[in-house]
Design an enzyme around this catalytic site. Structure first.
Site, short mmCIF file in Angstrom:
data_model
loop_
_atom_site.label_atom_id
_atom_site.label_comp_id
_atom_site.label_asym_id
_atom_site.label_seq_id
_atom_site.Cartn_x
_atom_site.Cartn_y
_atom_site.Cartn_z
N CYS A 154 -5.88 -9.64 10.63
CA CYS A 154 -4.58 -9.46 11.28
C CYS A 154 -4.32 -7.82 11.38
CB CYS A 154 -3.66 -10.09 10.05
SG CYS A 154 -3.47 -11.73 10.39
N CYS A 201 24.31 0.16 20.85
CA CYS A 201 23.40 -0.82 20.18
C CYS A 201 23.82 -1.98 19.84
CB CYS A 201 23.55 0.07 18.88
SG CYS A 201 22.61 -0.60 17.42
N ASP A 256 9.89 -7.68 -3.59
CA ASP A 256 8.58 -8.08 -2.72
C ASP A 256 8.27 -9.39 -3.19
OD1 ASP A 256 5.68 -6.43 -1.81
OD2 ASP A 256 5.81 -8.62 -1.87
N CYS A 291 19.78 3.71 14.63
CA CYS A 291 19.55 2.87 13.51
C CYS A 291 18.07 1.97 14.14
CB CYS A 291 20.48 1.91 13.19
SG CYS A 291 20.74 0.24 14.37
N LYS A 324 3.75 -8.83 -7.22
CA LYS A 324 3.48 -7.25 -7.04
C LYS A 324 4.64 -6.57 -7.87
CE LYS A 324 0.94 -7.16 -2.79
NZ LYS A 324 0.79 -6.95 -1.53
N GLY A 328 0.95 -1.18 0.05
CA GLY A 328 0.04 -0.18 -0.10
C GLY A 328 0.70 1.12 0.07
N ASN A 364 6.52 -5.65 8.23
CA ASN A 364 6.75 -6.34 9.58
C ASN A 364 8.38 -6.13 10.14
OD1 ASN A 364 8.81 -8.74 8.63
ND2 ASN A 364 7.29 -8.08 7.00
#
Lengths: 163, 420
Positions: free
Chosen positions: B260, B313, B115, B236, B138, B94, B194
């Site tokens: 979801c 980090c 993708d 980061c 996609k 999207g 994600n």
């Protein structure tokens, strides 16, 4: 997280080595710990007569496959289980897949990846790099099956998986 | 005699009918091939030729006239520079598909699309893809549309999961060598949905010192954010838990039955717009590039803040990049002191004039700081933003850790096998 999952988690040993599959030497040590933790978890389950999955890795410990099952009204529903260790492991958890259930529930991404609860990612990140495969199964797949199987049985979409 | 005539007539009819069929088939085939040639001609008439140089001439058939007008208006100094820029868009959903379309229309030099998903009807509440593209990958479907919109843009597409061990090195390689000139990309855009994929982009970019921009839309579809990541200079993705918009909606009361995630074309379009706006400002050197920008759709509230790198980090490459950046700053300071003040045109990092610790909000400078200090008031995110979850535990009890074992991996594997 419910008390049951919490007490199960507490009995799985935490892992020491912070290494993923891109670090060949470290990954050997980590894989050994992963195997020990999974063996411990499966043994715990068997002792309590709550065995619910079986998995085995490929030679490099990257691709894991096996089965998981869930009892509802004395019927055993059994599914193929598979997942891959991602390049960024153990900072990020593996995505657990039940390919046979793809398209049967909305709580799933394409290919049968289970849709984790809001609690999964924060808990994993908070415990990285000490959580391993056994933890992902216990806090990811276990609660998912408990929530989704009864729903799918009720909708009559998984009767073919009854054993 | 009559019999003979009947027989002749019958065979005459037969010959006639055969000829008719053949003629009809031939005509139909001719019509088909004519129609195909006509379609091809119409298509080629519709698709425009490639354009060698961007022109600022204001004519109806110049696709770049309104963009080049940015120069005349004094907003952008050198718009043509965009044609030398190469960008990767990771995640063509999207946000990513719309961002790719915006960059294509702006005349970006090269786009590399990543993708692993396919287009499906469930995507139709978002922009860009069309129902008849269902089932296509996609990246392929996107390229098909984008090439038609602007044939001057070069495209490269990869239909795989960047987090998998099989693709990750290839992914890093394309960031490093995928630019028009065979070198490193100008920018990587994270438009994934994600944590795992964001972390994979973060690892790759930290390793090769690649500037990237993160974007995200919340699962309830009513907030979003963008964040600039410059390895070593800014925090980061591993320096602190992810920054997200504080929605004031209690996660526990959020109804999630049977789904979801929710999504809206509006929020996704807005976030894609904010993202590409930041990209253009960064590439073409105008305005002020936002480091971290949150958008709350419920209140139309925007938050801005800067997140400095975390000196502890968990990503070792981030620490190396921090060291490199500190050296660079030191060298520049030395250089400036030696040359003297004022007159010299310095090769400063982009937007150094903003210093990296000035925020637009009233709040003081925010820093990821030590992870253990995150909970202290001074490390609180700017108003309207929050960390998605608590930082990692700093230590664990030794007795909770897995005990050592004499057995090797092979032995452990067969031990596990026996537990079947």
């Amino acid at each position: 997280m419910d008390e049951g999952t919490k007490s199960v988690l507490q009995k799985i040993p935490l892992l020491r080595t912070n290494a993923g599959p891109r670090d060949a030497e470290g990954w050997n040590r980590r894989l050994k710990e992963e195997l020990l933790a999974v063996i411990k978890y499966v043994s715990n389950n068997k002792e309590q007569d709550r065995d619910w999955f079986f998995i085995q890795p490929d030679e490099k410990g990257i691709k894991w496959s096996g089965k998981c099952w869930y009892y509802l009204d004395q019927v055993r529903y059994e599914f193929e289980l598979e997942f891959e260790i991602p390049a960024t492991y153990p900072t990020t958890a593996p995505e657990l897949k039940l390919p046979e259930l793809d398209g049967k529930t909305a709580k799933m991404y394409r290919g049968g990846k289970i849709c984790q609860t809001v609690h999964f990612q924060p808990l994993w990140a908070r415990n990285a790099p000490h959580f391993g495969i056994a933890h992902a199964l216990a806090m990811g797949l276990g609660p998912w099956l408990a929530a989704e199987i009864p729903d799918m049985v009720q909708r009559g979409v998984i009767s073919s998986f009854a054993k | 005699m009559e019999e003979l005539t009947d027989e002749l007539r019958a065979s005459f009819d037969k010959v006639l009918s055969t000829l008719n069929t053949q003629a009809r088939e031939k005509t139909e085939s001719l019509v088909r091939s004519l129609k195909a040639s006509l379609d091809a001609l119409t298509d080629s008439a519709k698709a425009r030729e490639k354009i060698d140089q961007m022109s600022s001439e204001v004519t109806a058939d110049n696709p770049y006239s309104r963009l080049m007008a940015l120069k005349r208006m004094g907003i952008v100094e050198d718009y043509e520079k965009i044609r030398e820029c190469s960008i990767a868009v990771v995640g063509i959903g999207g946000v990513g598909s719309v961002a790719a379309e915006m960059l294509t229309r702006c005349g970006i030099g090269k786009l590399i699309l990543f993708d692993y998903d396919k287009v499906e009807l469930a995507n139709m509440n978002r922009l860009f893809f069309r129902p008849e593209q269902s089932g296509l990958s996609k990246v392929e479907a996107a390229k098909e549309t984008l090439v038609e919109i602007n044939p001057d843009v070069q495209f490269e597409t990869y239909n795989y999961d960047i987090t998998s061990m099989e693709s990750f090195s290839h992914f890093c390689g394309r960031l490093k060598e995928g630019a028009l000139d065979g070198g490193q990309l100008d920018l990587v855009l994270s438009c994934v949905d994600n944590y795992g994929a964001r972390m994979a982009i973060n690892s790759a970019c930290n390793e090769i010192g690649q500037t990237w921009m993160e974007s995200g839309v919340s699962e309830n579809a009513v907030s979003g954010h963008i964040q600039l990541m410059v390895p070593g200079k800014l925090a980061c993705f591993s320096c602190a838990p992810p920054l997200v918009v504080a929605s004031e909606i209690d996660e526990r009361t959020l109804k999630r039955e049977g789904v979801c995630a929710a999504s809206l074309p509006t929020t996704m379009g807005i976030v894609a717009g904010l993202l590409v706006q930041n990209v253009l400002k960064h590439l073409l050197n105008f305005g002020q590039v936002s480091e971290c920008l949150g958008y709350n759709a419920m209140k139309d509230f925007f938050s801005l803040m800067v997140l400095q790198p975390n000196p502890s980090c968990s990503d070792s490459w981030c620490l190396k990049q921090q060291e490199l950046f500190a050296q660079k700053v030191k060298a520049e300071e030395k250089n400036r002191a030696e040359i003297g003040s004022g007159e010299v045109e310095e090769d400063l990092p982009l937007h150094a004039e903003n210093e990296w610790n000035i925020v637009v909000e009233d709040d003081p400078v925010e820093s990821a700081g030590q992870k253990s200090e995150l909970n202290e008031a001074k490390h609180k995110p700017a108003e309207g933003l929050k960390f998605e979850f608590e930082p990692a535990k700093s230590s664990v009890n030794n007795d909770e850790l897995v005990a050592g074992s004499e057995k090797d991996i092979g032995e452990l594997m067969s031990q596990l096998d026996q537990l079947k």
